[in-house]
Structures are given as C-alpha cells and as structure tokens.
Design a protein around this motif. Structure first.
Motif, PDB file in Angstrom:
ATOM      1  N   GLU A  72     -39.048-115.251 -22.151  1.00 50.09           N
ATOM      2  CA  GLU A  72     -39.194-114.204 -23.160  1.00 50.09           C
ATOM      3  C   GLU A  72     -40.289-113.262 -22.677  1.00 50.09           C
ATOM      4  N   ILE A  74     -42.646-109.894 -23.580  1.00 50.61           N
ATOM      5  CA  ILE A  74     -43.134-108.916 -24.554  1.00 50.61           C
ATOM      6  C   ILE A  74     -43.963-107.900 -23.778  1.00 50.61           C
ATOM      7  N   GLU A  75     -43.513-106.662 -23.846  1.00 47.37           N
ATOM      8  CA  GLU A  75     -44.080-105.642 -22.954  1.00 47.37           C
ATOM      9  C   GLU A  75     -44.529-104.441 -23.761  1.00 47.37           C
ATOM     10  N   THR A  76     -45.714-103.958 -23.469  1.00 44.89           N
ATOM     11  CA  THR A  76     -46.164-102.703 -24.085  1.00 44.89           C
ATOM     12  C   THR A  76     -47.094-101.981 -23.120  1.00 44.89           C
ATOM     13  N   GLY A  77     -46.837-100.696 -22.929  1.00 45.11           N
ATOM     14  CA  GLY A  77     -47.642 -99.919 -21.990  1.00 45.11           C
ATOM     15  C   GLY A  77     -47.598-100.551 -20.616  1.00 45.11           C
ATOM     16  N   ASP A  78     -48.781-100.805 -20.049  1.00 46.62           N
ATOM     17  CA  ASP A  78     -48.829-101.358 -18.690  1.00 46.62           C
ATOM     18  C   ASP A  78     -49.092-102.868 -18.697  1.00 46.62           C
ATOM     19  N   THR A  79     -48.849-103.525 -19.843  1.00 44.55           N
ATOM     20  CA  THR A  79     -49.124-104.961 -19.961  1.00 44.55           C
ATOM     21  C   THR A  79     -47.873-105.702 -20.414  1.00 44.55           C
ATOM     22  N   ALA A  80     -47.641-106.877 -19.847  1.00 42.45           N
ATOM     23  CA  ALA A  80     -46.515-107.699 -20.290  1.00 42.45           C
ATOM     24  C   ALA A  80     -46.939-109.156 -20.351  1.00 42.45           C
ATOM     25  N   LEU A  81     -46.522-109.807 -21.437  1.00 43.73           N
ATOM     26  CA  LEU A  81     -46.716-111.251 -21.593  1.00 43.73           C
ATOM     27  C   LEU A  81     -45.364-111.912 -21.364  1.00 43.73           C
ATOM     28  N   ILE A  83     -43.425-115.592 -21.483  1.00 43.73           N
ATOM     29  CA  ILE A  83     -43.419-117.002 -21.876  1.00 43.73           C
ATOM     30  C   ILE A  83     -42.175-117.588 -21.228  1.00 43.73           C
ATOM     31  N   VAL A 107     -49.266-113.238 -17.418  1.00 45.79           N
ATOM     32  CA  VAL A 107     -49.564-111.859 -17.828  1.00 45.79           C
ATOM     33  C   VAL A 107     -49.373-110.958 -16.617  1.00 45.79           C
ATOM     34  N   LYS A 109     -49.332-106.834 -15.127  1.00 48.53           N
ATOM     35  CA  LYS A 109     -49.881-105.508 -15.359  1.00 48.53           C
ATOM     36  C   LYS A 109     -49.188-104.532 -14.413  1.00 48.53           C
ATOM     37  N   VAL A 119     -51.359-110.817 -13.137  1.00 51.35           N
ATOM     38  CA  VAL A 119     -52.824-110.875 -13.193  1.00 51.35           C
ATOM     39  C   VAL A 119     -53.315-112.245 -13.660  1.00 51.35           C
TER      40      VAL A 119
END
Lengths: 130, 130
Positions: A72, A74-81, A83, A107, A109, A119
């Motif tokens: 899964e 979850i991405e926003t801007g220049d960051t993504a988590l 799982i 994580v 970037k 990162v």
C-alpha cells in the motif's frame, strides 16, 4: 499514477538484492538513507548500508530471496510511505531452510532530479516497538 | 536529539485532538498532508483533515482521548518515520465504552522554517494491507 513507479522501483530493488547486485542496489537509496538492520541497529548512508547487505548475503549463504507480496502506497508531494508484506526466503541459511514474512515500512522521497529514493528502509515495521 | 522534539510535538497534537482544538491541531500538518481516515479513505490537505477530525469527534460524542503509549522514531535529514502504539478511548461512543490499540505510522518532514510537520498520518499502520 506515480504509485506505479514506486512499485516498479521496489521490485527492481528486490531484484538487485536477490542478484546481490549491490552497485545497482545503492542507486535506490538517498545519500543519507537509514536501513534498520535489526531492531536497535541502524546503518546510515550508502557505505554502511552496502556493508549491511553484504553481511546479510553472507549470513544466508547467498541464497536470500526478497519479494513484496502486497503493498500500500500513500504519497503526497515529494514523500511516500510504503507499507508492504515482505516475504524473505533462503534455502541455505546455515544448511537449513528459512522463510519469513515481515510487515515492512519504507519511506521514499522524490529528489530534485525527479527520482524516488528510499530514505528509511525499515523491514521490521512495528516490530521495533517490541 | 531532534527525536525529543518530535515526541513533544506528537504529545501536543494528541492534546489538541483531546481538547478538540482543531485550529491548533492543523498547525501540526503540512499543507498537503494526508490523513488515513480509515482504510481506503484518505483526507488530503488541511481543510479535509479538519472536517475528518470534526466528524470523528462527533462520532465519539466528544469523548475521544488519544495517547501514544510507545514510540520509535527513525530520523534522517528532513524526514522522520514514527512507529507508535496509539491508544484510543472514548466513554461515550453512542452510549458504550470503547478502547482500542493501534500500531500507527506517521511520516514527518522538517519544513524550511525548521518546524517538523506531519505529512502522512496513518493511524492504521499495517492494517491497510488487510
């Protein structure tokens, strides 16, 4: 969707681990990336991360196979988590078979060149709390 | 250690949730932050996140208390991954008592003004994979 990019990137990184192609593998990490080697032990930066992967490969007698079964993002801007359910297997861990499932947390970037790089690589996920 | 900053920041954010002080709470989020409202439902940006917290507060008849029992922080550069055991309790969820534990995953980013802000708030952690 950029999520598809990330899935492919992670697949390529797993391939590099499985091939022990650590030159390629290091391209997936940012310069200041952190790898959780095991709970309480962190490798920081490409040199330490590379040494950790070499030690892990040795430990498994060069038979480690890593694969993400589910993911899964979850991405926003220049960051993504990310799982992920990561499956690790090895047929020659000190002459015994080995297979385990981990719920991993990564994580990523997006760097200034537009490339997503890992990162924080925490394949232990919430096991860190135990 | 900046980790201590983050622990305090998260404690303050929990306090704002528990007080239903949503003006203060929004200061903890980046402009493009994502909140996992529940698996499959995301709130993106401060306006949506605020509405989600207002709906959650209503759902629990304004008795929700959130607290982090344990926390592990992995921090590098301007990015931090937080793995936390979050305890939620409410004494008036539609007239019944309620308590639950979640293994949460948060991503924080240090913005140009030096302030850590939450960019991804996933209190469901790896439950997203189920």
């Amino acid at each position: 969707m950029q999520s598809h990019d990330l899935k492919q990137i992670i697949k390529n990184a797993d391939h590099a681990i499985n091939q022990e192609n650590f030159d390629d593998l290091m391209n997936f990490y940012s310069e200041d990336a952190i790898l959780v080697v095991k709970p309480g032990m962190l490798a920081k930066g490409k040199a330490e991360i590379r040494r950790a992967f070499e030690a892990i490969a040795n430990y498994f007698n060069h038979s480690l196979i890593v694969n993400q079964e589910k993911m899964e993002i979850i991405e926003t801007g220049d960051t993504a988590l990310v799982i992920a359910k990561a499956i690790l297997s090895a047929n020659q861990k000190k002459d015994s078979e080995f297979s385990m499932e981990r719920t991993a947390t990564y994580v990523f970037k997006k760097e200034v060149d537009g490339t997503w790089r890992c990162v924080i690589d925490n394949s232990y996920g919430a096991e860190l709390l135990q």
